[in-house]
Design a protein around this motif. Sequence first.
Motif, PDB file in Angstrom:
ATOM      1  N   CYS A   1      49.456  15.051  13.180  1.00 33.31           N
ATOM      2  CA  CYS A   1      49.416  13.976  12.193  1.00 33.31           C
ATOM      3  C   CYS A   1      48.322  14.288  11.169  1.00 33.31           C
ATOM      4  CB  CYS A   1      49.154  12.638  12.875  1.00 33.31           C
ATOM      5  SG  CYS A   1      47.492  12.480  13.577  1.00 33.31           S
ATOM      6  N   ALA A   2      48.225  13.460  10.142  1.00 35.26           N
ATOM      7  CA  ALA A   2      47.323  13.774   9.030  1.00 35.26           C
ATOM      8  C   ALA A   2      45.850  13.807   9.442  1.00 35.26           C
ATOM      9  CB  ALA A   2      47.536  12.768   7.900  1.00 35.26           C
ATOM     10  N   SER A   3      45.377  12.776  10.170  1.00 31.48           N
ATOM     11  CA  SER A   3      43.953  12.734  10.516  1.00 31.48           C
ATOM     12  C   SER A   3      43.573  13.871  11.456  1.00 31.48           C
ATOM     13  CB  SER A   3      43.598  11.390  11.159  1.00 31.48           C
ATOM     14  OG  SER A   3      44.295  11.202  12.375  1.00 31.48           O
ATOM     15  N   TYR A   4      44.481  14.221  12.369  1.00 33.87           N
ATOM     16  CA  TYR A   4      44.227  15.322  13.311  1.00 33.87           C
ATOM     17  C   TYR A   4      44.183  16.646  12.560  1.00 33.87           C
ATOM     18  CZ  TYR A   4      44.751  17.973  17.718  1.00 33.87           C
ATOM     19  OH  TYR A   4      44.572  18.821  18.794  1.00 33.87           O
ATOM     20  N   ALA A   5      45.182  16.891  11.709  1.00 33.61           N
ATOM     21  CA  ALA A   5      45.240  18.147  10.955  1.00 33.61           C
ATOM     22  C   ALA A   5      44.026  18.301  10.047  1.00 33.61           C
ATOM     23  CB  ALA A   5      46.530  18.213  10.136  1.00 33.61           C
ATOM     24  N   ALA A   6      43.603  17.207   9.422  1.00 36.58           N
ATOM     25  CA  ALA A   6      42.452  17.279   8.518  1.00 36.58           C
ATOM     26  C   ALA A   6      41.195  17.696   9.273  1.00 36.58           C
ATOM     27  CB  ALA A   6      42.237  15.932   7.840  1.00 36.58           C
ATOM     28  N   GLN A   7      41.004  17.159  10.477  1.00 42.89           N
ATOM     29  CA  GLN A   7      39.833  17.551  11.268  1.00 42.89           C
ATOM     30  C   GLN A   7      39.905  19.020  11.679  1.00 42.89           C
ATOM     31  OE1 GLN A   7      38.302  15.061  14.388  1.00 42.89           O
ATOM     32  NE2 GLN A   7      39.091  13.184  13.444  1.00 42.89           N
ATOM     33  N   VAL A   8      41.105  19.486  12.008  1.00 46.31           N
ATOM     34  CA  VAL A   8      41.280  20.902  12.366  1.00 46.31           C
ATOM     35  C   VAL A   8      40.929  21.798  11.189  1.00 46.31           C
ATOM     36  CG1 VAL A   8      42.964  22.666  13.003  1.00 46.31           C
ATOM     37  CG2 VAL A   8      43.000  20.445  14.152  1.00 46.31           C
ATOM     38  N   PHE A   9      41.401  21.442  10.004  1.00 44.40           N
ATOM     39  CA  PHE A   9      41.127  22.275   8.829  1.00 44.40           C
ATOM     40  C   PHE A   9      39.650  22.213   8.437  1.00 44.40           C
ATOM     41  CE2 PHE A   9      45.791  21.884   7.819  1.00 44.40           C
ATOM     42  CZ  PHE A   9      46.060  23.233   7.958  1.00 44.40           C
ATOM     43  N   ARG A  10      39.036  21.060   8.537  1.00 45.29           N
ATOM     44  CA  ARG A  10      37.607  20.957   8.196  1.00 45.29           C
ATOM     45  C   ARG A  10      36.757  21.785   9.140  1.00 45.29           C
ATOM     46  NH1 ARG A  10      38.798  15.277   7.108  1.00 45.29           N
ATOM     47  NH2 ARG A  10      38.766  14.955   4.846  1.00 45.29           N
ATOM     48  N   SER A  11      37.169  21.854  10.405  1.00 48.11           N
ATOM     49  CA  SER A  11      36.427  22.661  11.377  1.00 48.11           C
ATOM     50  C   SER A  11      36.670  24.147  11.161  1.00 48.11           C
ATOM     51  CB  SER A  11      36.850  22.263  12.798  1.00 48.11           C
ATOM     52  OG  SER A  11      36.240  23.093  13.754  1.00 48.11           O
ATOM     53  N   GLY A  12      37.903  24.517  10.890  1.00 50.90           N
ATOM     54  CA  GLY A  12      38.241  25.933  10.741  1.00 50.90           C
ATOM     55  C   GLY A  12      37.840  26.526   9.404  1.00 50.90           C
TER      56      GLY A  12
ATOM     57  N   LEU B   1      66.479  36.219  19.205  1.00 51.74           N
ATOM     58  CA  LEU B   1      65.204  35.618  19.556  1.00 51.74           C
ATOM     59  C   LEU B   1      64.113  36.216  18.684  1.00 51.74           C
ATOM     60  CD1 LEU B   1      63.593  33.789  21.584  1.00 51.74           C
ATOM     61  CD2 LEU B   1      63.278  35.862  22.966  1.00 51.74           C
ATOM     62  N   ALA B   2      63.254  35.376  18.134  1.00 49.24           N
ATOM     63  CA  ALA B   2      62.097  35.831  17.369  1.00 49.24           C
ATOM     64  C   ALA B   2      60.853  35.186  17.958  1.00 49.24           C
ATOM     65  CB  ALA B   2      62.242  35.465  15.897  1.00 49.24           C
ATOM     66  N   ILE B   3      59.828  35.992  18.233  1.00 47.75           N
ATOM     67  CA  ILE B   3      58.597  35.466  18.814  1.00 47.75           C
ATOM     68  C   ILE B   3      57.420  35.841  17.921  1.00 47.75           C
ATOM     69  CG2 ILE B   3      57.031  35.525  20.793  1.00 47.75           C
ATOM     70  CD1 ILE B   3      59.359  35.964  22.606  1.00 47.75           C
ATOM     71  N   SER B   4      56.579  34.863  17.638  1.00 49.98           N
ATOM     72  CA  SER B   4      55.384  35.110  16.837  1.00 49.98           C
ATOM     73  C   SER B   4      54.185  34.474  17.519  1.00 49.98           C
ATOM     74  CB  SER B   4      55.544  34.542  15.420  1.00 49.98           C
ATOM     75  OG  SER B   4      55.571  33.128  15.460  1.00 49.98           O
ATOM     76  N   SER B   5      53.000  34.850  17.089  1.00 50.76           N
ATOM     77  CA  SER B   5      51.773  34.247  17.613  1.00 50.76           C
ATOM     78  C   SER B   5      50.796  34.037  16.466  1.00 50.76           C
ATOM     79  CB  SER B   5      51.146  35.125  18.704  1.00 50.76           C
ATOM     80  OG  SER B   5      50.897  36.434  18.225  1.00 50.76           O
ATOM     81  N   ASP B   6      49.974  32.994  16.595  1.00 52.04           N
ATOM     82  CA  ASP B   6      48.997  32.649  15.562  1.00 52.04           C
ATOM     83  C   ASP B   6      47.633  33.209  15.924  1.00 52.04           C
ATOM     84  OD1 ASP B   6      50.878  31.258  14.129  1.00 52.04           O
ATOM     85  OD2 ASP B   6      50.351  29.309  14.978  1.00 52.04           O
ATOM     86  N   HIS B   7      46.958  33.762  14.918  1.00 52.45           N
ATOM     87  CA  HIS B   7      45.624  34.321  15.120  1.00 52.45           C
ATOM     88  C   HIS B   7      44.728  33.909  13.961  1.00 52.45           C
ATOM     89  CE1 HIS B   7      47.125  36.906  18.384  1.00 52.45           C
ATOM     90  NE2 HIS B   7      48.212  36.977  17.647  1.00 52.45           N
ATOM     91  N   ALA B   8      43.438  34.140  14.102  1.00 49.66           N
ATOM     92  CA  ALA B   8      42.482  33.711  13.082  1.00 49.66           C
ATOM     93  C   ALA B   8      42.773  34.327  11.719  1.00 49.66           C
ATOM     94  CB  ALA B   8      41.065  34.063  13.520  1.00 49.66           C
ATOM     95  N   ASP B   9      43.314  35.553  11.727  1.00 51.39           N
ATOM     96  CA  ASP B   9      43.552  36.227  10.450  1.00 51.39           C
ATOM     97  C   ASP B   9      45.029  36.234  10.061  1.00 51.39           C
ATOM     98  OD1 ASP B   9      44.298  37.874  12.492  1.00 51.39           O
ATOM     99  OD2 ASP B   9      43.393  39.702  11.676  1.00 51.39           O
ATOM    100  N   GLY B  10      45.837  35.386  10.676  1.00 49.54           N
ATOM    101  CA  GLY B  10      47.232  35.293  10.267  1.00 49.54           C
ATOM    102  C   GLY B  10      48.203  35.254  11.426  1.00 49.54           C
ATOM    103  N   ASN B  11      49.470  35.297  11.078  1.00 52.86           N
ATOM    104  CA  ASN B  11      50.551  35.212  12.058  1.00 52.86           C
ATOM    105  C   ASN B  11      51.117  36.601  12.316  1.00 52.86           C
ATOM    106  OD1 ASN B  11      53.705  34.862  12.507  1.00 52.86           O
ATOM    107  ND2 ASN B  11      52.684  33.034  13.275  1.00 52.86           N
ATOM    108  N   VAL B  12      51.445  36.872  13.593  1.00 58.43           N
ATOM    109  CA  VAL B  12      52.025  38.158  13.980  1.00 58.43           C
ATOM    110  C   VAL B  12      53.440  37.922  14.503  1.00 58.43           C
ATOM    111  CG1 VAL B  12      51.885  40.113  15.565  1.00 58.43           C
ATOM    112  CG2 VAL B  12      49.803  39.190  14.530  1.00 58.43           C
TER     113      VAL B  12
END
Length: 253
Positions: free
Chosen positions: A107-118, A207-218
């Motif tokens: 949700c918006a408040s959760y995402a905003a806190q995640v982005f402010r921290s990251g 099937l497509a599999i990806s993973s999220d990392h600090a410097d982008g998506n793989v």
Amino acid sequence: MTEPPFPESFARFLELRGLSQKQLAVRVASSVASVSRWKNGHSLPKLPMAETLDATLDANGKLLASWRVAASGAAVPEWARTLSGIEEAARTLHIVSPVLVPGYLQCASYAAQVFRSGWPLASDDEVARLTRLRTERLGKLPRLRVTAVFPVTALTCFDDEARKEQAQHLLELVATGRVSVHLVPAGSILLDPASTLLAFRLHSGELAISSDHADGNVIHDAASHERLQAHITGALAVALPARHSLAELKDLA
């Protein structure tokens, strides 16, 4: 180089192998009528059969490339394209997030806190822009059905306002029938995967599999799919069933 049409490629490899339509039908456990339709361009085989035909006819991926052109208009596998292309081609998504509520479900408040921290140096306008993009993404993928696994601490570690809003948002998503949530309860450890893992099942059957990392998506090669799927299975094994997770969310809302 443009791949030849599937019927043309199929007929050529059938001839090179010196097989009749009946002989091929026996080898791939199909009917002569189906083989005839594929050869004459009246229908396309499903992906598993296209892979079997490619292997049986020793086409070394060339017949499969022609099939992909016919099926989706591109010779490269869908997992080799951009993540946005994979999202739009997907019908289901299994996602395991070891720390946070998955981005699609925030949700918006959760995402905003995640982005402010990251991104502590980002401006308020930039955080607002990123939050809007994240929270609108699932709505732009109306055909996608999501099964998500994440720890209950992804909610309880946030302040009361964000926790309650996020729990209510998840309840609303579950109510649509498009989203299933499985919470890893407090006291259980989600050892794998170490980063967010997303397994998309595409409309083509691939099937497509990806993973999220600090410097982008793989986006992972198909050779690693079996190992990565085992992580998803393991995460589901330690998580609560959907109805128990729903009860937990109601307590947190």
